[in-house]
Design a protein around this motif. Structure first.
Motif, PDB file in Angstrom:
ATOM      1  N   ASN A   1      28.588  80.743 -33.087  1.00  0.00           N
ATOM      2  CA  ASN A   1      27.239  80.376 -33.435  1.00  0.00           C
ATOM      3  C   ASN A   1      26.948  80.850 -34.923  1.00  0.00           C
ATOM      4  OD1 ASN A   1      26.918  79.210 -30.915  1.00  0.00           O
ATOM      5  ND2 ASN A   1      25.877  80.933 -29.937  1.00  0.00           N
ATOM      6  N   ASN A   2      27.382  81.955 -35.126  1.00  0.00           N
ATOM      7  CA  ASN A   2      27.146  82.612 -36.323  1.00  0.00           C
ATOM      8  C   ASN A   2      27.940  82.469 -37.579  1.00  0.00           C
ATOM      9  OD1 ASN A   2      24.843  84.155 -35.415  1.00  0.00           O
ATOM     10  ND2 ASN A   2      25.990  85.818 -34.891  1.00  0.00           N
ATOM     11  N   ARG A   3      28.904  81.412 -37.348  1.00  0.00           N
ATOM     12  CA  ARG A   3      29.974  80.661 -38.350  1.00  0.00           C
ATOM     13  C   ARG A   3      30.883  81.899 -38.795  1.00  0.00           C
ATOM     14  NH1 ARG A   3      28.514  75.597 -40.132  1.00  0.00           N
ATOM     15  NH2 ARG A   3      27.172  74.772 -38.801  1.00  0.00           N
ATOM     16  N   GLU A   4      31.150  82.861 -37.861  1.00  0.00           N
ATOM     17  CA  GLU A   4      31.983  84.034 -38.153  1.00  0.00           C
ATOM     18  C   GLU A   4      33.469  83.672 -37.940  1.00  0.00           C
ATOM     19  OE1 GLU A   4      30.356  87.251 -35.975  1.00  0.00           O
ATOM     20  OE2 GLU A   4      28.494  87.281 -37.645  1.00  0.00           O
ATOM     21  N   PHE A   5      33.825  82.750 -37.364  1.00  0.00           N
ATOM     22  CA  PHE A   5      35.173  82.498 -37.036  1.00  0.00           C
ATOM     23  C   PHE A   5      35.943  82.084 -38.381  1.00  0.00           C
ATOM     24  CE2 PHE A   5      34.736  82.690 -32.517  1.00  0.00           C
ATOM     25  CZ  PHE A   5      35.914  82.679 -32.031  1.00  0.00           C
TER      26      PHE A   5
ATOM     27  N   PRO B   1      36.715  76.116 -32.052  1.00  0.00           N
ATOM     28  CA  PRO B   1      37.399  77.403 -31.784  1.00  0.00           C
ATOM     29  C   PRO B   1      37.990  77.499 -30.418  1.00  0.00           C
ATOM     30  CG  PRO B   1      35.225  77.725 -31.137  1.00  0.00           C
ATOM     31  CD  PRO B   1      35.352  76.177 -31.381  1.00  0.00           C
ATOM     32  N   HIS B   2      38.953  78.521 -30.557  1.00  0.00           N
ATOM     33  CA  HIS B   2      39.700  78.998 -29.229  1.00  0.00           C
ATOM     34  C   HIS B   2      39.740  80.507 -29.439  1.00  0.00           C
ATOM     35  CE1 HIS B   2      40.500  75.409 -27.605  1.00  0.00           C
ATOM     36  NE2 HIS B   2      41.016  74.778 -28.365  1.00  0.00           N
ATOM     37  N   CYS B   3      39.653  81.144 -28.057  1.00  0.00           N
ATOM     38  CA  CYS B   3      40.251  82.594 -28.113  1.00  0.00           C
ATOM     39  C   CYS B   3      40.862  82.988 -26.786  1.00  0.00           C
ATOM     40  CB  CYS B   3      39.185  83.698 -28.552  1.00  0.00           C
ATOM     41  SG  CYS B   3      37.920  83.981 -27.569  1.00  0.00           S
ATOM     42  N   GLY B   4      41.775  84.194 -26.518  1.00  0.00           N
ATOM     43  CA  GLY B   4      42.294  84.468 -25.361  1.00  0.00           C
ATOM     44  C   GLY B   4      43.201  83.593 -24.677  1.00  0.00           C
ATOM     45  N   LEU B   5      43.645  82.538 -25.387  1.00  0.00           N
ATOM     46  CA  LEU B   5      44.612  81.795 -24.725  1.00  0.00           C
ATOM     47  C   LEU B   5      45.634  80.969 -25.736  1.00  0.00           C
ATOM     48  CD1 LEU B   5      43.512  78.551 -25.712  1.00  0.00           C
ATOM     49  CD2 LEU B   5      41.704  79.263 -24.380  1.00  0.00           C
ATOM     50  N   SER B   6      46.501  80.142 -25.159  1.00  0.00           N
ATOM     51  CA  SER B   6      47.381  79.539 -25.936  1.00  0.00           C
ATOM     52  C   SER B   6      47.118  78.183 -25.640  1.00  0.00           C
ATOM     53  CB  SER B   6      48.805  79.817 -25.834  1.00  0.00           C
ATOM     54  OG  SER B   6      49.142  80.944 -26.119  1.00  0.00           O
ATOM     55  N   THR B   7      47.192  77.099 -26.632  1.00  0.00           N
ATOM     56  CA  THR B   7      47.012  75.630 -26.303  1.00  0.00           C
ATOM     57  C   THR B   7      48.362  75.140 -26.257  1.00  0.00           C
ATOM     58  OG1 THR B   7      46.633  75.123 -28.599  1.00  0.00           O
ATOM     59  CG2 THR B   7      44.900  75.675 -27.115  1.00  0.00           C
ATOM     60  N   LEU B   8      48.489  74.163 -25.268  1.00  0.00           N
ATOM     61  CA  LEU B   8      49.689  73.271 -25.490  1.00  0.00           C
ATOM     62  C   LEU B   8      49.778  71.853 -25.476  1.00  0.00           C
ATOM     63  CD1 LEU B   8      52.952  73.865 -22.975  1.00  0.00           C
ATOM     64  CD2 LEU B   8      52.077  71.751 -23.708  1.00  0.00           C
ATOM     65  N   THR B   9      49.918  71.123 -26.457  1.00  0.00           N
ATOM     66  CA  THR B   9      49.824  69.585 -26.561  1.00  0.00           C
ATOM     67  C   THR B   9      51.041  69.229 -26.297  1.00  0.00           C
ATOM     68  OG1 THR B   9      47.815  70.006 -28.370  1.00  0.00           O
ATOM     69  CG2 THR B   9      48.782  67.770 -27.980  1.00  0.00           C
ATOM     70  N   TYR B  10      50.887  68.241 -25.635  1.00  0.00           N
ATOM     71  CA  TYR B  10      52.341  67.337 -25.201  1.00  0.00           C
ATOM     72  C   TYR B  10      51.756  65.897 -25.013  1.00  0.00           C
ATOM     73  CZ  TYR B  10      56.476  65.920 -22.926  1.00  0.00           C
ATOM     74  OH  TYR B  10      57.839  65.301 -22.488  1.00  0.00           O
ATOM     75  N   LEU B  11      52.315  65.095 -25.767  1.00  0.00           N
ATOM     76  CA  LEU B  11      52.190  63.589 -25.911  1.00  0.00           C
ATOM     77  C   LEU B  11      53.261  62.835 -25.090  1.00  0.00           C
ATOM     78  CD1 LEU B  11      50.752  63.021 -29.469  1.00  0.00           C
ATOM     79  CD2 LEU B  11      49.427  63.509 -27.526  1.00  0.00           C
TER      80      LEU B  11
ATOM     81  N   THR C   1      33.602  70.473 -41.015  1.00  0.00           N
ATOM     82  CA  THR C   1      33.198  69.869 -39.916  1.00  0.00           C
ATOM     83  C   THR C   1      32.931  71.240 -38.874  1.00  0.00           C
ATOM     84  OG1 THR C   1      35.157  69.525 -38.826  1.00  0.00           O
ATOM     85  CG2 THR C   1      34.115  67.947 -40.052  1.00  0.00           C
ATOM     86  N   TYR C   2      31.837  70.973 -37.800  1.00  0.00           N
ATOM     87  CA  TYR C   2      31.689  72.222 -36.954  1.00  0.00           C
ATOM     88  C   TYR C   2      31.217  71.532 -35.788  1.00  0.00           C
ATOM     89  CZ  TYR C   2      29.000  76.288 -35.233  1.00  0.00           C
ATOM     90  OH  TYR C   2      28.263  77.038 -34.261  1.00  0.00           O
ATOM     91  N   VAL C   3      31.723  71.773 -34.562  1.00  0.00           N
ATOM     92  CA  VAL C   3      31.448  71.583 -33.241  1.00  0.00           C
ATOM     93  C   VAL C   3      30.467  72.440 -32.604  1.00  0.00           C
ATOM     94  CG1 VAL C   3      32.226  70.730 -30.866  1.00  0.00           C
ATOM     95  CG2 VAL C   3      33.279  70.024 -32.994  1.00  0.00           C
ATOM     96  N   PRO C   4      29.446  72.383 -32.486  1.00  0.00           N
ATOM     97  CA  PRO C   4      28.364  73.494 -32.067  1.00  0.00           C
ATOM     98  C   PRO C   4      28.856  73.657 -30.435  1.00  0.00           C
ATOM     99  CG  PRO C   4      27.225  71.497 -31.968  1.00  0.00           C
ATOM    100  CD  PRO C   4      28.520  71.374 -32.717  1.00  0.00           C
ATOM    101  N   HIS C   5      28.471  74.846 -30.067  1.00  0.00           N
ATOM    102  CA  HIS C   5      28.424  75.210 -28.550  1.00  0.00           C
ATOM    103  C   HIS C   5      27.748  74.378 -27.919  1.00  0.00           C
ATOM    104  CE1 HIS C   5      28.220  77.426 -25.173  1.00  0.00           C
ATOM    105  NE2 HIS C   5      29.434  78.224 -25.179  1.00  0.00           N
TER     106      HIS C   5
END
Length: 292
Positions: A271-275, A58-68, A283-287
């Motif tokens: 953690n509560n799988r609410e996203f 997950p992410h929140c509060g931001l923008s991700t920029l991917t540059y290859l 798939t799920y990456v835990p905190h």
């Protein structure tokens, strides 16, 4: 420690089969303008039996920029986006109130060897936009402003700088650009960029204020007191930054916020799988605090 003297060495960490050099956040400098996080992926050779796979997170509060710089990644997110990112193009995902995504080797490259090299970047959102609806934009390489000057080639990846504007739909004043040189080049920064400036040396070296800084390091300065840079021929550097926000930003794992309470809420939601989930992906990456 003054900003003009702050040189940040790349610190390496392992994420499975990949060595990542993290530049920010750093103990002496948590952000550069609105940029809160930069990871250098590679360069590394992806092996046929070990494809690039980053599971749903997950992410929140931001923008991700991917540059290859090399390689390709297939991006999928909970908005429903399915986008292949190639060398030189930009993936810009605004998480806002919350989004999940995966990053994997494209199907036609799985089982093959190829080089991966690039940057994963987080840009914090202005306080009033931290809860905005998620969105995604892909900008092909040919749509980004490029120009030549002497022995240097410029590409404006995001934001504004040197009189150019990138089509990436940013949410605050910022800039990110790539400069490659074929011969020694004097870069005059003063008056061309607004706000704090991060100078990341990907290959080669630069000389600034009488100091030589080699590849794998980042130097931070400011527009009003930045020295001119002498870039050695055969180098590639990234410039990024912008005016800082008036409020402090906090980071917990993949979440950024001006509020510690909102960070705690985001962690609890994950953690509560609410996203929201990526369609068709379980798939799920835990905190990190919940990993056994």
């Amino acid at each position: 420690m003054s900003n003009t003297d702050l040189i940040i060495p790349q610190r390496s960490r392992d994420i499975g089969d990949f060595l990542v050099g993290r530049f920010i956040p750093f103990i002496h400098k948590k952000m550069v303008g609105p940029f809160s996080f930069i990871d250098h992926m590679g360069p590394v050779d992806v092996k046929p039996d070990r494809p690039f796979d980053v599971d749903q997170h997950p992410h929140c509060g931001l923008s991700t920029l991917t540059y290859l710089l090399d390689g390709e990644i297939m991006h999928r997110d909970s908005i429903g986006t399915v986008q292949r990112i190639k060398q030189g193009s930009v993936n810009w995902m605004t998480a806002g109130k919350g989004v999940t995504h995966t990053e994997r080797s494209p199907d036609d490259l799985r089982g093959k060897s190829y080089k991966m090299n690039g940057f994963q970047i987080w840009v914090a959102l202005p306080k009033e936009l931290e809860e905005m609806e998620p969105s995604f934009h892909h900008i092909p390489a040919e749509d980004l402003p490029t120009w030549e000057d002497g022995g240097a080639s410029f590409k404006l990846i995001a934001g504004e700088g040197f009189g150019k504007i990138s089509p990436v739909p940013v949410h605050s004043e910022l800039f990110m650009m790539e400069i490659s040189t074929t011969e020694d080049y004097l870069l005059e920064i003063n008056g061309q960029l607004k706000g704090e400036i991060g100078i990341l040396i990907e290959t080669g070296s630069i000389t600034a204020c009488g100091n030589t800084v080699d590849a794998g390091n980042m130097l931070i300065s400011k527009t009003d007191d930045a020295c001119n840079l002498q870039i050695v021929g055969g180098s590639r550097i990234m410039l990024f930054g912008g005016p800082p926000f008036p409020e402090r930003r906090y980071i917990d794992w993949n979440f950024v916020s001006s509020s510690k309470e909102k960070l705690e809420e985001a962690v609890e939601r994950w953690n509560n799988r609410e996203f929201p989930e990526v369609p068709g992906d379980s798939t799920y990456v835990p905190h990190p605090k919940n990993k056994s």
